[in-house]
Design a protein around this motif. Structure first.
Motif, mmCIF file in Angstrom:
data_model
loop_
_atom_site.group_PDB
_atom_site.id
_atom_site.type_symbol
_atom_site.label_atom_id
_atom_site.label_comp_id
_atom_site.label_asym_id
_atom_site.label_seq_id
_atom_site.Cartn_x
_atom_site.Cartn_y
_atom_site.Cartn_z
ATOM 1 N N ALA A 54 -9.132 -2.284 -2.544
ATOM 2 C CA ALA A 54 -8.150 -2.916 -3.298
ATOM 3 C C ALA A 54 -7.888 -2.285 -4.565
ATOM 4 N N ALA A 55 -6.749 -1.857 -4.754
ATOM 5 C CA ALA A 55 -6.282 -1.100 -5.979
ATOM 6 C C ALA A 55 -6.743 0.339 -6.091
ATOM 7 N N SER B 42 -3.177 -1.583 -3.265
ATOM 8 C CA SER B 42 -3.825 -2.953 -3.566
ATOM 9 C C SER B 42 -3.378 -4.122 -2.483
ATOM 10 N N ALA C 284 -4.330 -7.290 -9.710
ATOM 11 C CA ALA C 284 -5.647 -6.929 -9.240
ATOM 12 C C ALA C 284 -6.780 -7.319 -10.170
ATOM 13 N N GLY D 1 -1.538 -3.400 -10.639
ATOM 14 C CA GLY D 1 -2.748 -3.215 -11.185
ATOM 15 C C GLY D 1 -3.235 -4.395 -12.146
ATOM 16 N N ILE E 173 -9.369 -0.041 -13.115
ATOM 17 C CA ILE E 173 -7.963 -0.412 -12.532
ATOM 18 C C ILE E 173 -7.287 -0.441 -13.959
ATOM 19 N N ASN F 5 0.788 -1.161 -0.033
ATOM 20 C CA ASN F 5 -0.148 0.038 -0.125
ATOM 21 C C ASN F 5 0.748 1.236 -0.027
ATOM 22 N N LEU G 91 -5.874 -6.846 -1.631
ATOM 23 C CA LEU G 91 -5.880 -8.214 -2.225
ATOM 24 C C LEU G 91 -5.210 -9.306 -1.720
#
Length: 252
Positions: free
Chosen positions: A157-158, A26, A245, A242, A109, A21, A29
């Motif tokens: 997330a992301a 993300s 994700a 990305g 994303i 992070n 995840l």
């Protein structure tokens, strides 16, 4: 009481998530699937994970405090968008099914990854035309940050990949300063959603504690590493995370 193996696994996941992070985003995840693997219902895992991420966000912001210098005005403006979006997204999480976001989020994303890749060329093009970006990013960036906040409040997330893509395009700043701004806005999103969830959502506080401790450690370590990465390496890492994700969200 949490079993020792679950404690170790969630703590380790928190450390990894906090580091990711701080550099990109993300980290959820990693922690969210870990909580699911130990039998937590999806909503409980999601809200507990979100609250736990706040501590790591604080250490990430502190680690990037030098890069935040001179950005107070713009972050106050964009921070309002992050908070409003986060509260709206948190309410959507508690009221609506996730199917719509399962379609929309991978697209967002993917778009963010494209923005991160083309950012240097687009900024050079704008500079050549003397069409400099608005110092605060203008209304389109504010709207984008609002929507990113909604997504972050809903799942999160992301969201860092999305924010870096937006900030990198609309702000005339280096990638490290953009990353510092992303960390602060992400903290505002997670913090706002955490307050909402603590008041009205089901929370597993043991999971919150473990994720908090892990992300604090990881956020500190990730910030120290991320500030030393060259822009090209950081950009490549953002795109890789990305893509991961997207695959994770689409194929689960």
């Amino acid at each position: 009481m949490v079993a020792p193996i679950e404690m170790a696994a969630v703590l380790a996941a928190g450390i990894a998530a906090g580091a990711i992070n701080a550099v990109v985003g993300s980290g959820s995840l990693i922690t969210f699937p870990t909580l699911l693997a130990f039998g937590h219902p999806p909503i409980v895992a999601n809200v507990s994970n979100n609250i736990g991420m706040v501590a790591g966000g604080v250490t990430s912001v502190l680690g990037y405090r030098e890069e935040l210098a001179g950005q107070r005005g713009r972050l106050l403006r964009l921070g309002v968008a992050s908070v409003l979006g986060s509260l709206a997204g948190g309410l959507l999480l508690l009221w609506l099914p996730a199917r719509a976001f399962q379609v929309i989020v991978p697209v967002l994303i993917a778009l963010a990854c494209v923005l991160v890749v083309v950012q240097p060329r687009l900024n050079a093009y704008l500079s050549a035309r003397q069409d400099r970006p608005h110092p605060h990013g203008g209304p389109w960036l504010w709207l984008g940050v609002l929507l990113a906040g909604m997504y972050g409040g809903y799942f999160g997330a992301a969201q860092g990949v999305v924010l870096i893509g937006l900030l990198g395009i609309f702000l005339d700043e280096g990638l490290q300063r953009v990353n510092a701004a992303k960390n602060l806005l992400s903290l505002l999103v997670n913090g706002s959603a955490a307050v909402l969830f603590a008041l009205i959502a089901p929370v597993d506080w043991w999971s919150v504690l473990l994720v908090s401790i892990g992300t604090m450690i990881g956020g500190y370590l990730g910030a120290r590493l991320g500030r030393r990465l060259p822009a090209r390496v950081l950009r490549a890492l953002i795109v890789v995370v990305g893509v991961v994700a997207i695959v994770k969200l689409v194929y689960g």
